[in-house]
Design an enzyme around this catalytic site. Structure first.
Site: not given
Length: 361
Positions: A50, A114, A125, A212, A258
């Site tokens: 970013h 994104e 965020a 599960r 990122d």
């Protein structure tokens, strides 16, 4: 001709010798037992970033985008996507038009959106004010006006219209990524079956694993998707990084930063997608709520952290260069092989950065 000596990390393994460059191209890898201990790897390719060096990709400002790309180039990233965060369609449209010339000139390799088609439950965020279900006319318009500049988009597969959006992206040659998702195991596989081929920062912004209900993490690891891993030792424990990388293998794992604009900058107050961010001790968090807000990571550090976590030099090089190059369809780079573009990172024996060459320069 340029000669670089050391331990050359090639697709076939580590070769002690000389890497010979001719202009913009790798000419040969020549074994030489007397070569030094520097580690020579292909230029890093970051598909999720970013910003950095006080510059951001998230506002659609081409001058800021150029500054961010130059900052990361100085840390070994020779190819990168400019990642935006969830935003109004007007910004998505204007950023696509503004960044297209940067793609055409090779400053960036493309745009990654994104969001905004993400889960509000797992928004992290991302600004919840901008989240929405996929809107096909929006997606088709930015793909059309980008003329190849839009290379990846992150979508939560459980949203209404998400599978149709993923199929649309796939058919347009855009990487569809699964991320910021509360999807079940079955919904995750449905997204991959529809055409999703990437997992946006695996584990982060996803429903946790449960025995599960395996959820998206196990769903993605058990699929054909390539998984992004943020190797800053903050988003992922080194043990979890190594576990995920070995589970998917180097051909289905990629290192990403990122990174946000605070990367390489002092601790303090910053902004991401209209939300205040506080950076302290290199960790970026939303001022309100405390969610991790991107990183302050560079790819040279990500590579070193991956090796420190127990991955081999060859696997770390594949994850930081070869595999992302293949995802982007860039057959001219991503490895230290004769005939490929001379994107080269030279590391000291302790894997700290020593030199960067992009197309031989």
């Amino acid at each position: 001709m340029t000669r670089i000596s050391g331990r050359i990390v090639t697709p076939g393994g580590v070769v002690q010798g000389q890497l010979r460059l001719s202009g913009t191209t790798i000419e040969a890898v020549v074994p030489d037992d007397s070569a030094g201990d520097d580690v020579i790897v292909p230029g890093f390719i970051d598909l999720h970033c970013h910003g950095g060096g006080g510059h951001t990709f998230t506002t659609g400002d081409p001058s800021s985008a150029r500054g961010a790309a130059e900052f990361h180039l100085s840390h070994g990233t020779t190819t990168m996507l400019a990642s935006l965060v969830s935003s109004p369609f007007e910004l998505m449209r204007s950023a696509t038009l503004a960044y297209k010339p940067l793609v055409d000139s090779g400053v960036i390799a493309g745009i990654h959106f994104e969001g905004p088609y993400l889960s509000a439950v797992r928004c992290g965020a991302q600004n919840p004010a901008f989240l929405r279900d996929p809107v096909l006319p929006e997606i088709t318009e930015i793909i059309k006006i980008g003329e190849g500049a839009v290379r990846m988009m992150t979508v939560a597969p459980e949203l209404d219209g998400a599978l149709e959006a993923i199929a649309c992206l796939r058919d347009a040659g855009v990487l569809a990524a699964v991320g910021h998702t509360d999807a079940s195991y079955e919904q995750t596989h449905a997204g991959v079956d529809a055409g999703a081929s990437v997992a946006t920062h695996l584990f982060n912004g996803m429903r946790p694993v449960h025995h599960r209900e395996p959820g998206p993490v196990v769903g993605l690891l058990s699929s054909t998707a390539t998984v992004e891993l943020i190797a800053d030792n903050i988003h992922l424990h080194p043990g979890m990084l190594a576990f995920a990388a070995r589970s998917a293998g180097p051909d289905r794992s990629i290192l990403v930063t990122d990174a946000m604009d605070a990367t390489g900058m002092p601790d303090g107050s910053y902004e991401l997608g209209g939300q205040a961010v506080v950076v302290a001790d290199r960790v970026a968090r939303l001022a309100e709520g405390g969610s991790i807000a991107g990183s302050t990571l560079t790819m040279d550090v990500a590579f070193r952290n991956a090796v420190t976590a127990g991955l081999s030099l060859a696997d770390a090089a594949a994850m930081s260069s070869t595999t992302p190059a293949r995802l982007l369809g860039l057959s001219d780079r991503g490895a230290l092989s004769p005939g490929l573009r001379a994107d080269v990172v030279v590391l000291n024996p302790d894997l700290t950065l020593k030199q960067v060459l992009r197309a031989g320069a």
